[in-house]
Design an enzyme around this catalytic site. Structure first.
Site, mmCIF file in Angstrom:
data_model
loop_
_atom_site.group_PDB
_atom_site.id
_atom_site.type_symbol
_atom_site.label_atom_id
_atom_site.label_comp_id
_atom_site.label_asym_id
_atom_site.label_seq_id
_atom_site.Cartn_x
_atom_site.Cartn_y
_atom_site.Cartn_z
ATOM 1 N N ASP A 37 -4.605 8.024 -5.962
ATOM 2 C CA ASP A 37 -5.114 7.012 -6.868
ATOM 3 C C ASP A 37 -4.839 7.481 -8.287
ATOM 4 O O ASP A 37 -4.543 8.659 -8.529
ATOM 5 C CB ASP A 37 -6.603 6.752 -6.664
ATOM 6 N N ASP A 62 -0.435 8.600 -12.213
ATOM 7 C CA ASP A 62 0.274 7.330 -12.277
ATOM 8 C C ASP A 62 1.271 7.242 -11.114
ATOM 9 O O ASP A 62 2.226 8.022 -11.043
ATOM 10 C CB ASP A 62 1.002 7.230 -13.613
ATOM 11 N N SER A 138 0.716 -10.893 -0.182
ATOM 12 C CA SER A 138 -0.408 -11.719 -0.608
ATOM 13 C C SER A 138 -0.112 -13.178 -0.283
ATOM 14 O O SER A 138 1.062 -13.581 -0.225
ATOM 15 C CB SER A 138 -0.645 -11.583 -2.115
ATOM 16 N N TYR A 151 2.483 -11.536 -10.444
ATOM 17 C CA TYR A 151 1.894 -11.020 -9.208
ATOM 18 C C TYR A 151 2.540 -11.680 -7.988
ATOM 19 O O TYR A 151 2.938 -11.002 -7.026
ATOM 20 C CB TYR A 151 0.387 -11.275 -9.218
ATOM 21 N N THR A 186 -13.111 -7.288 -4.024
ATOM 22 C CA THR A 186 -12.879 -5.938 -4.531
ATOM 23 C C THR A 186 -12.995 -5.962 -6.055
ATOM 24 O O THR A 186 -13.034 -7.031 -6.672
ATOM 25 C CB THR A 186 -11.468 -5.428 -4.157
#
Length: 244
Positions: A37, A62, A138, A151, A186
């Site tokens: 992370d 990163d 997604s 996105y 989230t």
């Protein structure tokens, strides 16, 4: 169940809602983990079951950085090579197309797409035969998404990349699939849900938003031998939103 005993799984975005739920599930089933992370503090705040240990390695930094990616590879190699890879790191920023800057476009594609390609490429030499890769697409990548052109583009591209992995790596028994969550509760979606949550829930056949654990269970299935003859698919985990 112990589907992941003696298996090593790499998870990026491991301190996020879906990433941490997946890590907890896999650890409970015996997996060794490499957890990445951005923030060391976020990794340190994970539940005790995911604390750094001989079988759980934390890598902070990163995820688009070559040196950070190299540390992930080294950690995975030290745990016996990669049996599963779930690049869950991503960003979801809102900007209407007329206001979307090229810098915002590049930032989203860099994290959601470019970093997945780069880390996957670096992991190939330590990817064990019969491993499994599960990427994160997604519903936006299927339908488009107002205010999220960057996105949606990144997630549509992830599916094409994943299917190419399935084609190129299948001779080694390596499977590659994508999951396509809808609106999952989230931190990443908090702002958008606060603005549009009721409308989105009403447009979902199941009439609600999803929980991180619901995505984690599906990802674990695709990473496990239970899905041994499934590759190159996109699994929708969005309460039927893709049909709405």
């Amino acid at each position: 169940m112990a589907r992941f005993t003696d298996k090593t799984v790499v998870i990026t975005g491991a301190a996020g809602g879906i990433g941490s739920a997946l890590a907890l599930l896999l650890r409970a089933e015996g997996a060794r983990l490499v957890l990445h992370d951005l923030s060391p503090d976020a990794l340190a705040a994970l539940p005790a079951e995911l604390a750094a240990s001989a079988e759980v390695v934390h890598v902070a930094g990163d995820g688009t950085d070559d040196e950070v990616q190299a540390r992930i590879v080294t950690a995975a190699e030290s745990l016996g090579g990669v049996d599963g890879f779930a690049p869950a790191a991503g960003i979801y920023l809102e900007a209407p197309l007329a206001e979307l800057s090229f810098a915002q476009w590049r930032q989203t594609l860099s994290i959601n797409l470019d970093a997945v390609f780069a880390l996957t490429s670096k992991l190939l030499p330590v990817l064990n035969d019969n491993a499994a890769i599960v990427t994160f697409a997604s519903v936006a990548g299927e339908r488009g998404s107002r205010g999220h052109a960057h996105y949606a583009a990144s997630k549509g591209a992830i599916v094409a990349f994943t299917r190419t992995l399935a084609l190129e790596l299948g001779s080694r028994g390596i499977r590659a699939n994508a999951v396509a969550p809808g609106i999952i509760r989230t931190r990443m979606t908090n702002d958008s849900v606060s603005k549009h949550g009721d409308e989105w829930a009403a447009g979902t056949p199941l009439g609600r938003h999803g929980e991180p654990e619901e995505v984690a269970r599906a990802v674990a299935f695709l990473l496990s031998p239970d899905s041994s003859f499934i590759t190159g698919v996109q699994l929708d985990i969005n309460g039927g939103l893709y049909m709405a």
